[in-house]
Design an enzyme around this catalytic site. Structure first.
Site, PDB file in Angstrom:
ATOM      1  N   ASN A   9      47.069  15.017  -1.762  1.00 42.81           N
ATOM      2  CA  ASN A   9      46.757  14.751  -0.355  1.00 42.81           C
ATOM      3  C   ASN A   9      47.816  15.477   0.463  1.00 42.81           C
ATOM      4  O   ASN A   9      48.957  15.027   0.532  1.00 42.81           O
ATOM      5  CB  ASN A   9      46.809  13.229  -0.112  1.00 42.81           C
ATOM      6  CG  ASN A   9      46.658  12.886   1.363  1.00 42.81           C
ATOM      7  OD1 ASN A   9      46.320  13.746   2.184  1.00 42.81           O
ATOM      8  ND2 ASN A   9      46.917  11.633   1.704  1.00 42.81           N
ATOM      9  N   LYS A  11      47.995  15.848   3.549  1.00 40.40           N
ATOM     10  CA  LYS A  11      48.192  15.208   4.861  1.00 40.40           C
ATOM     11  C   LYS A  11      48.218  16.264   5.974  1.00 40.40           C
ATOM     12  O   LYS A  11      47.574  17.304   5.842  1.00 40.40           O
ATOM     13  CB  LYS A  11      49.463  14.358   4.858  1.00 40.40           C
ATOM     14  CG  LYS A  11      49.523  13.392   3.685  1.00 40.40           C
ATOM     15  CD  LYS A  11      50.526  12.307   3.853  1.00 40.40           C
ATOM     16  CE  LYS A  11      50.624  11.505   2.573  1.00 40.40           C
ATOM     17  NZ  LYS A  11      51.428  10.314   2.698  1.00 40.40           N
ATOM     18  N   HIS A  94      42.586   5.682   3.642  1.00 41.05           N
ATOM     19  CA  HIS A  94      44.021   5.856   3.363  1.00 41.05           C
ATOM     20  C   HIS A  94      44.810   4.926   4.286  1.00 41.05           C
ATOM     21  O   HIS A  94      44.439   4.721   5.441  1.00 41.05           O
ATOM     22  CB  HIS A  94      44.422   7.321   3.594  1.00 41.05           C
ATOM     23  CG  HIS A  94      45.786   7.625   3.070  1.00 41.05           C
ATOM     24  ND1 HIS A  94      46.925   7.290   3.752  1.00 41.05           N
ATOM     25  CD2 HIS A  94      46.195   8.204   1.913  1.00 41.05           C
ATOM     26  CE1 HIS A  94      47.981   7.653   3.038  1.00 41.05           C
ATOM     27  NE2 HIS A  94      47.564   8.214   1.916  1.00 41.05           N
ATOM     28  N   GLU A  96      47.387   5.325   5.926  1.00 44.67           N
ATOM     29  CA  GLU A  96      47.829   5.923   7.197  1.00 44.67           C
ATOM     30  C   GLU A  96      46.692   5.907   8.215  1.00 44.67           C
ATOM     31  O   GLU A  96      46.924   5.783   9.417  1.00 44.67           O
ATOM     32  CB  GLU A  96      48.350   7.346   6.944  1.00 44.67           C
ATOM     33  CG  GLU A  96      49.708   7.302   6.240  1.00 44.67           C
ATOM     34  CD  GLU A  96      50.028   8.510   5.389  1.00 44.67           C
ATOM     35  OE1 GLU A  96      49.341   9.538   5.515  1.00 44.67           O
ATOM     36  OE2 GLU A  96      50.980   8.420   4.583  1.00 44.67           O
ATOM     37  N   GLU A 166      47.289   2.217  -3.799  1.00 44.71           N
ATOM     38  CA  GLU A 166      48.475   2.790  -3.172  1.00 44.71           C
ATOM     39  C   GLU A 166      49.247   1.694  -2.443  1.00 44.71           C
ATOM     40  O   GLU A 166      48.945   1.389  -1.275  1.00 44.71           O
ATOM     41  CB  GLU A 166      48.059   3.866  -2.160  1.00 44.71           C
ATOM     42  CG  GLU A 166      47.289   5.009  -2.769  1.00 44.71           C
ATOM     43  CD  GLU A 166      47.475   6.273  -1.948  1.00 44.71           C
ATOM     44  OE1 GLU A 166      48.044   7.227  -2.480  1.00 44.71           O
ATOM     45  OE2 GLU A 166      47.091   6.291  -0.776  1.00 44.71           O
ATOM     46  N   GLY A 172      55.365   7.647   0.444  1.00 43.60           N
ATOM     47  CA  GLY A 172      56.298   8.489   1.190  1.00 43.60           C
ATOM     48  C   GLY A 172      57.687   7.898   1.320  1.00 43.60           C
ATOM     49  O   GLY A 172      58.505   8.365   2.116  1.00 43.60           O
ATOM     50  N   SER A 212      54.664   7.796  -3.982  1.00 47.08           N
ATOM     51  CA  SER A 212      55.854   8.491  -4.480  1.00 47.08           C
ATOM     52  C   SER A 212      55.737   8.913  -5.941  1.00 47.08           C
ATOM     53  O   SER A 212      56.716   8.825  -6.701  1.00 47.08           O
ATOM     54  CB  SER A 212      57.111   7.650  -4.236  1.00 47.08           C
ATOM     55  OG  SER A 212      57.276   7.417  -2.846  1.00 47.08           O
TER      56      SER A 212
HETATM   57  C1  PEP Z   1      49.604   9.507  -0.346  1.00 47.15           C
HETATM   58  O1  PEP Z   1      49.607  10.225   0.621  1.00 47.15           O
HETATM   59  O2  PEP Z   1      48.538   8.989  -0.674  1.00 47.15           O
HETATM   60  C2  PEP Z   1      50.851   9.314  -1.093  1.00 47.15           C
HETATM   61  C3  PEP Z   1      50.829   8.528  -2.126  1.00 47.15           C
HETATM   62  O3  PEP Z   1      51.964   9.967  -0.646  1.00 47.15           O
HETATM   63  P1  PEP Z   1      53.380  10.125  -1.447  1.00 47.15           P
HETATM   64  O4  PEP Z   1      53.040  10.641  -2.821  1.00 47.15           O
HETATM   65  O5  PEP Z   1      54.155  11.120  -0.645  1.00 47.15           O
HETATM   66  O6  PEP Z   1      54.007   8.783  -1.503  1.00 47.15           O
END
Ligand code: PEP
Length: 252
Positions: A9, A11, A94, A96, A166, A172, A212
């Site tokens: 992803n 982003k 997601h 976000e 997640e 992040g 992460s």
């Molecule tokens: C994500 O954007 O779904 C995500 C898990 O980001 P990160 O790997 O940076 O934590």
């Protein structure tokens, strides 16, 4: 056996030339080890990235999709537009988007239905906040999100989806759920799928872990019975780390 998946992803990152060169780097280095690789650039880069990936096994995802197929929805992107660019996967719900753009469980469910009707594979994201985890409400939260996202789906439709667990506190932040913490939730989600659909459906649906994910922690995560791959933000922005995850995905 479920096919391992490593989904990036990207982003709201990268300039178009950077996105194209990242896509090329991934396409050139993609190991032929049976791991399904998906990259999801920002929507205005989909066309260029789609061209860069043509004739490669790397698949294209979008980060969002409106439920309507066209109309007065300023700023949104519709499924038929994504299909024209060879997009096959859409990340929906997601955290976000839920947090910053007010996406509701109901809205996610509408998008899931629309995506399936247009032959996309929705990647349905869900997860708990740190407060919810500390209050012992992880299972309640993820079950509620999963049931809402899958509301009204047949087992056959559900089998076209991918679930991404997640934990919001891990996205992040550099904090990862331990393999055991993640496995517990993945196994729980699979039980919910079994209860909602049937054994076969629960066993078919890939459940990815996101939060992460890095090459150094992925092998222990993917080794867990119910973890079928990763949805990856930060580590998907460099071909080297993304390809390393792709290699680890198979060896587990
Ligand atoms: C994500 O954007 O779904 C995500 C898990 O980001 P990160 O790997 O940076 O934590």
């Amino acid at each position: 056996m479920r096919t391992p998946i490593v989904a990036g992803n990207w982003k709201m990152n990268l300039a178009v030339d950077e996105a194209v060169s990242l896509a090329r780097g991934i396409a050139e280095g993609a190991p032929e080890n049976g791991v399904k690789l998906i990259v999801s650039p920002v929507s205005v880069h989909l066309s260029a990235v789609s061209e860069a990936l043509a004739a490669s096994p790397v698949l294209l995802g979008a980060q969002n999709m409106h439920w309507a197929t066209s109309g007065a929805y300023t700023g949104e992107v519709a499924g038929p537009m994504l299909r024209e660019l060879a997009v096959r996967y859409v990340i929906l719900g997601h955290s976000e988007r839920r947090q910053h753009f007010g996406e509701s469980d109901e809205g996610v469910n509408r998008k899931v239905h629309s995506a399936l009707a247009q032959d996309f594979h929705p990647i349905i994201c869900l997860g708990e906040t740190l407060d919810e985890r500390e209050a012992g409400n992880t299972e309640t939260k993820v079950e509620c999100q999963l049931r809402a996202a899958m509301s009204g789906l047949s087992a056959e439709q559900a089998q076209q989806t991918i679930v991404a667990y997640e934990p919001i506190w891990a996205i992040g932040t550099g904090k990862t759920a331990s393999p055991q913490q993640a496995q517990e939730v993945h196994a729980f989600l699979r039980d919910v799928l079994r209860d909602r659909f049937d054994d076969n459906t629960a066993n078919e649906i890939p459940i990815l872990y996101g939060g992460s994910v890095k090459p150094r922690n992925f092998d222990a995560l993917i080794a867990q019975k119910d973890i079928d791959g990763g949805l990856v933000g930060g580590a998907s922005l460099k071909a080297e780390s993304f390809l390393e995850l792709a290699r680890i995905g198979r060896s587990a």
